[in-house]
Enzyme design. Structure first.
Site, short mmCIF file in Angstrom:
data_model
loop_
_atom_site.label_atom_id
_atom_site.label_comp_id
_atom_site.label_asym_id
_atom_site.label_seq_id
_atom_site.Cartn_x
_atom_site.Cartn_y
_atom_site.Cartn_z
N PHE A 42 0.82 -1.22 0.00
CA PHE A 42 0.00 0.00 0.00
C PHE A 42 0.85 1.27 0.00
O PHE A 42 0.41 2.33 -0.45
CB PHE A 42 -0.96 -0.01 1.20
CG PHE A 42 -0.37 0.44 2.50
CD1 PHE A 42 -0.52 1.75 2.94
CD2 PHE A 42 0.31 -0.45 3.32
CE1 PHE A 42 0.01 2.17 4.15
CE2 PHE A 42 0.84 -0.04 4.53
CZ PHE A 42 0.70 1.27 4.95
N LYS A 43 2.08 1.16 0.47
CA LYS A 43 2.92 2.35 0.58
C LYS A 43 3.32 2.93 -0.78
O LYS A 43 3.71 4.09 -0.88
CB LYS A 43 4.14 2.04 1.44
CG LYS A 43 3.72 1.70 2.86
CD LYS A 43 4.83 1.44 3.83
CE LYS A 43 4.23 1.12 5.19
NZ LYS A 43 5.23 0.90 6.23
N ASP A 44 3.19 2.12 -1.84
CA ASP A 44 3.47 2.64 -3.18
C ASP A 44 2.58 3.83 -3.53
O ASP A 44 2.99 4.72 -4.27
CB ASP A 44 3.25 1.55 -4.24
CG ASP A 44 4.33 0.48 -4.23
OD1 ASP A 44 5.49 0.81 -3.92
OD2 ASP A 44 4.01 -0.68 -4.53
N MET B 108 4.19 6.76 -1.92
CA MET B 108 5.61 6.91 -2.24
C MET B 108 5.84 7.29 -3.69
O MET B 108 6.75 8.06 -4.00
CB MET B 108 6.36 5.63 -1.90
CG MET B 108 7.80 5.84 -1.56
SD MET B 108 8.04 6.77 -0.03
CE MET B 108 7.75 5.48 1.18
N THR C 53 8.04 0.09 3.57
CA THR C 53 8.38 1.48 3.26
C THR C 53 9.67 1.55 2.44
O THR C 53 9.77 2.32 1.48
CB THR C 53 8.55 2.30 4.55
OG1 THR C 53 7.29 2.41 5.21
CG2 THR C 53 9.06 3.70 4.26
#
Length: 470
Positions: free
Chosen positions: A112-114, A117, A145
């Site tokens: 999900f951090k994409d 980011m 992350t």
């Protein structure tokens, strides 16, 4: 929109001024002077928007110093079907009426951090391109992350990434995803310790203002406000996908370690999104669950931090929690400074008998925790019942969400990552390997490039200085 510090020691700054800076000079976190409020008519006009249009409506309220045309171009370049595999970017998976998973892990590193980011990488490149400056990004990761940051920043002009991770504590897939990158602007540093040691080093370096300025240190951890802002967007998108009208409420179940993802949900709720409950799910490292149940926030020691099968949540000192407590104290920077002076020394604080603790229900928060047996059972149950395979962190969210939800309120569980990243646990749950997305078949066998270091701030500073020479 101007930004101040949770500890009161920073003059108001613009979005672009805080974008590259990480921690505020007083050790606090940047936060808006006030959250933008979204009225009923505006909310109605957003229903049915594309992800890109919705992102512009939300981001433009927080980053109003970036010209609208430039911001729209950044968003259009970030959120594409080519990068995220779907025009919806975060499609809703309905398991049954009123029970959903928001698919957040279709980006380049399957986490999900994409979503935040990829935006951050393009914002950094845009801002540095205008100033002609360079940036050394220092980050800490418990699993996802790091790879999200590295894949977003690799090969970008004027940017180097120094990423700390706990040596031997991530899954083999997560480790290989980071350490196999060969780009010369990426530096992986495996720390002989746990995630909180890595995070403490990042904060210590950020608080050395002379070094930070000399080396142009920035951060991509969720202490960076832009990360939180980008995540607000999919709370609105998920809400619209799961409801027919804005008269309805929904609840979100959020696996939580560093409090960044659920902090975005908190801000969305403060903006006016009709969220009934924010259901916080921890694993065996239950410092946040303990606070929401008892009012006591007690960071764990390195020895107390457990290595679990949902390793991205193996965090015992949640950085973004300070932003919520700032709101909980009615934005009393003096009180936050007092509380975190204890936290920064590894001590606890206790709000159990205060009026503040009684107000937690007004913010919609409830919490619970999961463990290895529970998450394995949940993976198996969800697969058997719905033919949907989830990762270990999402399983924690599903487990706690189902236990604490109000049955008449739709529940949206936030997906954390693709099951392929945690194949050992998936095999334990369903007795077969999870499918691998194309391009990841041989990942663990690729050559790896990294350095191993002790928990030592000065050693890391020397490493950064040495590898920042042009």
């Amino acid at each position: 929109m101007r930004y101040i510090s949770t500890r009161g020691g920073m003059p108001p700054k613009s979005f672009s001024e805080i974008l590259l800076s990480g921690l505020s000079p007083d050790g606090g976190l940047a936060i808006p002077e006030a959250y933008p409020k979204i009225g009923a008519d505006e909310l109605e006009s957003w229903r049915g928007m594309t992800y890109q249009s919705l992102a512009f409506e939300i981001l433009s309220r927080f980053a109003d110093d970036i010209p609208a045309d430039d911001l729209q171009a950044i968003i259009a370049r970030t959120y594409t079907a080519e990068i995220f595999g779907n025009d919806d970017i975060t499609p809703l998976k309905t398991l049954e009426p009123g029970f959903h998973i928001l698919a957040l892990s279709n980006g380049p590193t399957l986490a999900f951090k994409d979503i935040a980011m990829q935006l951050l990488g393009n914002l950094f490149e845009y801002t540095l391109g205008k100033s002609g400056e360079t940036l050394n990004i220092l980050g800490a990761t418990s699993g996802d992350t790091g790879s999200s940051a590295e894949y977003a920043m690799r090969g970008k002009q004027g940017i180097r990434v120094f990423m700390l991770s706990p040596h031997g504590k991530m899954s083999r897939f997560q480790t290989a995803q980071m350490f196999s990158l060969q780009e010369k602007n990426i530096f992986n540093i495996a720390i002989r310790g746990v995630f909180d040691d890595c995070q403490d080093i990042v904060k210590a370096v950020s608080n050395d203002h002379a070094f930070k300025q000399a080396q142009r240190i920035g951060t991509v951890n969720s202490i960076n406000w832009a990360r939180v802002v980008a995540q607000i967007v999919y709370y609105f998108k998920g809400y619209f996908a799961a409801t027919q009208s804005n008269e309805e409420e929904v609840s979100f179940a959020v696996p939580s370690g560093n409090f960044g993802n659920i902090c975005a949900g908190h801000v969305a709720r403060m903006m006016g999104l009709p969220i009934r409950q924010l259901i916080l799910a921890t694993n065996e490292n239950d410092v946040l669950d303990e606070f929401f149940k008892t009012g006591i926030y007690r960071p764990r020691t390195t020895r107390e931090t457990k290595h679990t099968s949902s390793p991205s949540m193996d965090i015992s000192k949640a950085s973004n929690f300070e932003r919520f407590v700032y709101d909980l104290t009615d934005r009393d920077a003096e009180k936050v400074t007092e509380l975190w002076s204890a936290v920064d020394k590894g001590q606890a604080f206790d709000l159990s008998n205060s009026s503040m603790f009684k107000k937690i229900k007004d913010f919609g928060f409830v919490s619970g925790n999961s463990n290895h047996a529970a998450r394995i059972a949940t993976i198996r149950e969800i697969y058997d019942k719905y033919q949907v395979l989830v990762d270990t962190h999402t399983a924690d969210g599903l487990r706690v969400g189902q236990a604490l939800r109000e049955q008449e309120v739709p529940l949206i569980c936030m997906e954390t990552a693709q099951p392929a990243k945690f194949s050992e646990s998936i095999q334990e749950a369903i007795e077969q390997e999870p499918p691998r997305p194309a391009g990841y078949e041989n990942l663990e066998n690729l050559p790896q490039r990294y350095a191993i270091k002790d928990v030592d701030v000065e050693v890391i500073k020397a490493y950064i200085a040495e590898h920042s020479k042009d």
